[in-house]
Design a protein around this motif. Structure first.
Motif, PDB file in Angstrom:
ATOM      1  N   LEU A 203       0.820  -1.207   0.000  1.00  8.64           N
ATOM      2  CA  LEU A 203       0.000   0.000   0.000  1.00  8.64           C
ATOM      3  C   LEU A 203       0.853   1.256   0.000  1.00  8.64           C
ATOM      4  CD1 LEU A 203      -2.810  -1.099   2.481  1.00  8.64           C
ATOM      5  CD2 LEU A 203      -3.070  -0.675   0.034  1.00  8.64           C
ATOM      6  N   VAL A 204       1.916   1.278   0.800  1.00 11.46           N
ATOM      7  CA  VAL A 204       2.786   2.450   0.809  1.00 11.46           C
ATOM      8  C   VAL A 204       3.488   2.599  -0.543  1.00 11.46           C
ATOM      9  CG1 VAL A 204       4.769   3.553   1.915  1.00 11.46           C
ATOM     10  CG2 VAL A 204       3.058   2.388   3.311  1.00 11.46           C
ATOM     11  N   LEU A 205       3.850   1.484  -1.161  1.00 12.88           N
ATOM     12  CA  LEU A 205       4.455   1.555  -2.496  1.00 12.88           C
ATOM     13  C   LEU A 205       3.442   2.037  -3.533  1.00 12.88           C
ATOM     14  CD1 LEU A 205       6.669  -1.647  -2.456  1.00 12.88           C
ATOM     15  CD2 LEU A 205       7.457   0.729  -2.540  1.00 12.88           C
ATOM     16  N   ASP A 206       2.172   1.656  -3.387  1.00  9.91           N
ATOM     17  CA  ASP A 206       1.138   2.212  -4.269  1.00  9.91           C
ATOM     18  C   ASP A 206       1.106   3.734  -4.153  1.00  9.91           C
ATOM     19  OD1 ASP A 206       0.261  -0.195  -5.310  1.00  9.91           O
ATOM     20  OD2 ASP A 206      -1.375  -0.440  -3.879  1.00  9.91           O
ATOM     21  N   MET A 207       1.160   4.223  -2.920  1.00  8.98           N
ATOM     22  CA  MET A 207       1.158   5.670  -2.708  1.00  8.98           C
ATOM     23  C   MET A 207       2.391   6.321  -3.324  1.00  8.98           C
ATOM     24  SD  MET A 207      -0.148   5.648   1.264  1.00  8.98           S
ATOM     25  CE  MET A 207       0.125   7.416   1.476  1.00  8.98           C
ATOM     26  N   LEU A 208       3.551   5.728  -3.097  1.00 11.75           N
ATOM     27  CA  LEU A 208       4.790   6.270  -3.644  1.00 11.75           C
ATOM     28  C   LEU A 208       4.751   6.298  -5.171  1.00 11.75           C
ATOM     29  CD1 LEU A 208       7.710   7.272  -3.184  1.00 11.75           C
ATOM     30  CD2 LEU A 208       8.426   4.869  -3.256  1.00 11.75           C
ATOM     31  N   ASN A 209       4.189   5.249  -5.769  1.00 14.40           N
ATOM     32  CA  ASN A 209       4.101   5.172  -7.219  1.00 14.40           C
ATOM     33  C   ASN A 209       3.343   6.372  -7.779  1.00 14.40           C
ATOM     34  OD1 ASN A 209       4.022   4.309  -9.880  1.00 14.40           O
ATOM     35  ND2 ASN A 209       3.046   2.362  -9.442  1.00 14.40           N
ATOM     36  N   VAL A 210       2.185   6.691  -7.178  1.00 10.99           N
ATOM     37  CA  VAL A 210       1.400   7.820  -7.672  1.00 10.99           C
ATOM     38  C   VAL A 210       2.142   9.135  -7.448  1.00 10.99           C
ATOM     39  CG1 VAL A 210      -0.795   9.036  -7.503  1.00 10.99           C
ATOM     40  CG2 VAL A 210      -0.745   6.556  -7.286  1.00 10.99           C
TER      41      VAL A 210
END
Length: 442
Positions: free
Chosen positions: A167-174
């Motif tokens: 989930l944190v990587l999803d946020m970082l990706n955006v």
């Protein structure tokens, strides 16, 4: 996980996915089955990864035919899940619906969120490139960012390390999309490498890599706390391409609210990410108390604008004036996401899975229609149902126990809602000769 074990896991997941695809294809109306996300990227890890599928079906002849088709698919998926519990809620669309799902600029399908697109069975489907300039591609992923942001507290409290890393990587990706650092899909390993370039070679990134491989190392609580801090910082620093300042008044330390459309209680503890002591104290409170979310005022304001504008009306009166009222376009963006049959089918097929949202499906469509007809927004479920009955009569969205029951009793009503919302908010099919991407970009 060693490279050889990862290869074995990847082959096993692809084999299971292809078996699932053949089981769905035998229904007779399925044209193609594709894998998305970890399976398509070769990043699946036993037994933690889901099988995320897209099922492309023949266009139904009418609503009755469509209901029969989706019910048959729901029953087949339910039966298959007994043998493959990792089988997630499929996305289901006709070829034209799939084209619109990826081409429309209001965050329906997202190539970045999918991360991969791997044909398992059937005819080749070439995905369309999103319409508009790169800035629009970035903006269309903001609701995905805030979906991950709003989901994270639950999994932090549950101590689900790998889920929290994702989930944190999803946020970082955006966030990196917004900065122009990345364009298009990116694998998890490459995303962690970019994170390391940004914050340095900190020990926690090695733990993140281990968790993504399915073999967490070190103290889980320490890593979760670090991930929590990082999430607050990433959200606060998210690029803002909208010049309006959505924080318009003095900000309280706590904001109480109800979250549509479950209308569950939430308390937002607002902190300055640079105040380490205050941040740590707030994180302690969040881990100990369900419904508490640690964030900054700026992030909460963006969430209200980009993901769930309905919630502004559910904030306690003493705090609502601190945040700008979502404008009509923010509300229309939210409605446009509902106005796709692909989104509705996914919600119905999620019933009985770990992301079951059966209690919220009817209310979100009811609220959309009430806003379009009356400009009315409810601050509770009771208020929503009362307003519906006063305006239209009997509440049509009955309680259901299974996906099959949902598609038999609720889907015909909601499917008509989808068409009406699409017509009234400008969701229309794009020209079929627009730019497309190669399908197997993973």
């Amino acid at each position: 996980m060693s490279a050889s074990r990862a290869d074995v896991a990847g082959r096993l997941y692809r084999g299971l996915s292809r078996a699932a695809a053949r089981g769905l294809a035998s229904l007779g109306f399925v044209r193609s089955v594709y894998a998305r996300r970890s399976v398509a990227c070769g990043e699946a890890r036993l037994p933690r990864s889901d099988l995320d599928l897209t099922v492309v079906i023949d266009p139904p002849t009418d609503l009755e035919h469509e209901v029969a088709t989706i019910r048959a698919l729901a029953r087949r998926l339910h039966a298959m899940r007994r043998l493959l519990p990792m089988l997630g809620a499929a996305e289901v669309a006709t070829p034209d619906e799939l084209d619109l799902w990826y081409r429309a600029p209001w965050f329906p399908g997202s190539l970045e969120r999918d991360r991969g697109w791997l044909r398992l069975w059937g005819e080749e489907i070439v995905l369309p490139a999103p319409e508009g300039p790169p800035a629009r591609a970035w903006r269309r992923n903001l609701p995905w960012f805030f979906w991950a942001w709003s989901s994270l507290p639950r999994w932090l409290r549950a101590r689900r390390v790998r889920t929290c890393c994702n989930l944190v990587l999803d946020m970082l990706n955006v966030a990196l999309l917004g900065e122009g650092v990345v364009r298009g899909p990116i694998r998890r390993a490459a995303l962690v490498d970019l994170w390391q370039e940004r914050i340095g070679d900190v020990a926690q990134l090695a733990q993140v890599r281990a968790a993504l491989r399915g073999r967490p190392s070190g103290r889980a609580d320490d890593l979760l706390r670090w991930l929590h801090r990082q999430s607050v910082r990433i959200a606060h620093d998210l690029p803002d391409d909208d010049a309006r300042d959505a924080v318009v008044g003095p900000v309280p330390e706590r904001v109480t609210s109800r979250v549509p459309f479950s209308y569950g209680d939430a308390t937002y503890v607002l902190v300055d990410p640079d105040d380490q002591a205050a941040l740590d104290a707030a994180i302690d409170a969040q881990h100990a108390t369900p419904g508490v979310v640690v964030t900054s005022a700026r992030t909460l304001a963006r969430y209200l604008r980009e993901r769930n504008p309905w919630q502004w009306w559910c904030i306690a009166d003493d705090a609502r004036a601190s945040f700008a009222r979502p404008d009509d376009e923010a509300v229309r963006r939210a409605i446009r996401y509902y106005a796709h049959p692909t989104a509705l089918r996914r919600l119905g097929l999620s019933i009985g899975t770990g992301v079951d949202r059966r209690d919220t499906i009817g209310p979100q469509y009811a609220q959309a229609r009430l806003w379009l007809d009356r400009g009315f927004v409810a601050s509770s479920r009771d208020e929503l149902v009362e307003a519906w009955r006063a305006t239209y009569g009997a509440w049509p969205y009955v309680d259901v126990a299974t996906s099959d029951e949902f598609f038999a009793r609720c889907y015909p009503i909601l499917r008509r809602d989808v068409d009406e919302l699409a017509r009234r908010t400008g969701v229309v099919a794009s020209a079929p000769d627009g730019p497309r991407r190669p399908a197997d970009f993973a």
